[in-house]
Design an enzyme around this catalytic site. Structure first.
Site, PDB file in Angstrom:
ATOM      1  N   LYS A 166     -13.511  -5.488  -1.746  1.00 17.37           N
ATOM      2  CA  LYS A 166     -14.344  -4.281  -1.709  1.00 17.37           C
ATOM      3  C   LYS A 166     -13.555  -3.008  -1.985  1.00 17.37           C
ATOM      4  O   LYS A 166     -14.113  -2.013  -2.401  1.00 17.37           O
ATOM      5  CB  LYS A 166     -15.091  -4.176  -0.377  1.00 17.37           C
ATOM      6  CG  LYS A 166     -14.190  -4.003   0.845  1.00 17.37           C
ATOM      7  CD  LYS A 166     -15.020  -3.845   2.090  1.00 17.37           C
ATOM      8  CE  LYS A 166     -14.349  -4.218   3.398  1.00 17.37           C
ATOM      9  NZ  LYS A 166     -12.954  -4.492   3.466  1.00 17.37           N
TER      10      LYS A 166
ATOM     11  N   LYS B 100       0.821  -1.220   0.000  1.00 23.80           N
ATOM     12  CA  LYS B 100       0.000   0.000   0.000  1.00 23.80           C
ATOM     13  C   LYS B 100       0.847   1.258   0.000  1.00 23.80           C
ATOM     14  O   LYS B 100       0.460   2.264  -0.601  1.00 23.80           O
ATOM     15  CB  LYS B 100      -0.958   0.000   1.200  1.00 23.80           C
ATOM     16  CG  LYS B 100      -2.063  -1.005   1.039  1.00 23.80           C
ATOM     17  CD  LYS B 100      -3.195  -0.738   1.995  1.00 23.80           C
ATOM     18  CE  LYS B 100      -4.313  -1.735   1.744  1.00 23.80           C
ATOM     19  NZ  LYS B 100      -5.376  -1.636   2.740  1.00 23.80           N
TER      20      LYS B 100
ATOM     21  N   LYS C  76      -8.839 -11.534  -6.152  1.00 23.95           N
ATOM     22  CA  LYS C  76     -10.035 -11.758  -5.345  1.00 23.95           C
ATOM     23  C   LYS C  76     -11.039 -10.612  -5.466  1.00 23.95           C
ATOM     24  O   LYS C  76     -10.668  -9.488  -5.833  1.00 23.95           O
ATOM     25  CB  LYS C  76      -9.666 -12.047  -3.883  1.00 23.95           C
ATOM     26  CG  LYS C  76      -9.376 -10.846  -3.046  1.00 23.95           C
ATOM     27  CD  LYS C  76      -9.299 -11.232  -1.555  1.00 23.95           C
ATOM     28  CE  LYS C  76      -9.153  -9.954  -0.753  1.00 23.95           C
ATOM     29  NZ  LYS C  76      -9.115 -10.140   0.688  1.00 23.95           N
TER      30      LYS C  76
END
Ligand code: TRP
Length: 331
Positions: free
Chosen positions: A200, A112, A197
């Site tokens: 969200k 990140k 995957k």
């Protein structure tokens, strides 16, 4: 009794992947077999660039969906992280137990922070210290089990290390938790990119089914799912990831085996029609319950208020004990 803690971060709309991979099991099994706490971890949503109004909205929506998915406030504790001060209180103490090096080794931090830099954004310090807060979430409650996806196991390992280290240095205070994963993990992949995957927080690609999608949208997304040019339907994760994902979603909805289901369909068109219908039916009651709960925000607020009160009562003595053990003068 076994105690379970898990958290869901309000950084995006909850997806079919969240439901099949986590929420459904929390509701159908975990809350009934253990003393369970399920937390909307809103403080964690502030570790990357965020929009305050959106975080607020998503937090409320996540809490409402947890209830709509069947978490019963009479059976488990549903609450919002920022409503319970003990998380932040304990997080600081754990920052004094953890090292800079071990935080920087976290894969999620590396990924990140690299992504933020590429986007020309600064990296928030809280992104680095995030695992201390996550450890506090878990350790404050003496949780034995932490049901999480694979991407979080490194953080739970670090939590274990911190608990052991604290206990050795300052006296036995924390339960050493372990990450748990269901034996048959329903790992739902992005319909447009079946190697990734269905997360969200990902870019909206059209391959993500959200729990609150209208039935039409669900059907459209499933119909457009990427498959391959091979004829027929067979279950082969490596060679045919798109078809395998559809079979696994159908299997998760129907309780059957993907291999068996593969035999039942001649082509991907028929398979997609079946998946679309199964997902729409699976989500129908959840959407209905969500609509009811959304119409009664006072009820949801009340559940969260009671949940936070219960969580506080559970966490307070252990966090006080940690403060005392590490050398802080009792108030
Ligand atoms: N870090 C988790 C995630 O990104 C969310 C989380 C925060 C969590 N605190 C937790 C999960 C404690 C389990 C237990 O999904």
């Amino acid at each position: 009794m076994t105690r379970i803690f898990s958290g869901i971060k309000p950084t995006g709309h909850l997806t079919l992947g969240n439901y099949l991979g986590a929420l459904r099991r929390w509701a159908d099994e975990d809350q009934h077999r253990a003393e369970s706490l399920f937390c909307v971890v809103d403080l964690h949503a502030l570790t990357v660039e965020h929009d305050p109004a959106r975080v607020r909205r998503l937090s409320r929506q996540a809490a409402t969906l947890l209830l709509a998915a069947g978490l019963d406030p009479a059976t488990c504790t549903v609450f919002v992280q920022s409503h319970v001060d003990e998380h932040a209180r304990l997080s600081y103490v754990l920052e004094c137990v953890a090292t800079d090096g071990e935080m920087r080794r976290m894969i999620q931090y590396k990924e990140k922070s690299a992504r933020a830099q590429v986007a020309g954004q600064s990296v928030r310090l809280s992104l680095l210290t995030y695992p201390a807060l996550m450890a506090a979430d878990i350790l404050a409650y003496g949780a034995d089990e932490v049901p999480v996806g694979e991407d979080q196991t490194q953080h739970v390992e670090l939590t274990r290390d911190l608990a052991v280290r604290f206990n050795q240095r300052y006296g036995r205070t924390f339960v050493v938790p372990r990450a748990t994963r269901p034996a048959v993990a329903a790992r739902v992949m992005d319909l447009q990119d079946p190697l990734d995957k269905m997360g969200k927080s990902h870019e909206a690609t059209g391959g993500i089914v959200y729990l609150l999608d209208e039935p039409d949208a669900v059907a459209r997304k499933v119909r457009r799912a990427v498959t391959d040019s091979e004829p027929g339907v067979s279950y082969d994760r490596a060679a045919r990831p798109g078809v395998a994902n559809l079979l696994e979603i159908l299997a998760a909805c129907t309780g059957e085996e993907p291999e068996k289901l593969a035999d039942a369909y001649d082509g991907s068109g028929a398979l997609k029609a079946a998946v679309a219908e199964a997902v729409v039916e699976l989500l129908r009651p959840l959407r209905a319950r969500h609509a009811e709960l959304s119409a009664d925000p006072e009820y949801v607020d009340g559940v969260l208020r009671d949940g936070a009160a219960r969580a506080r009562t559970l966490a307070r003595p252990r966090v006080d004990a940690a403060y005392a053990a590490i050398g802080l003068l009792p108030a």
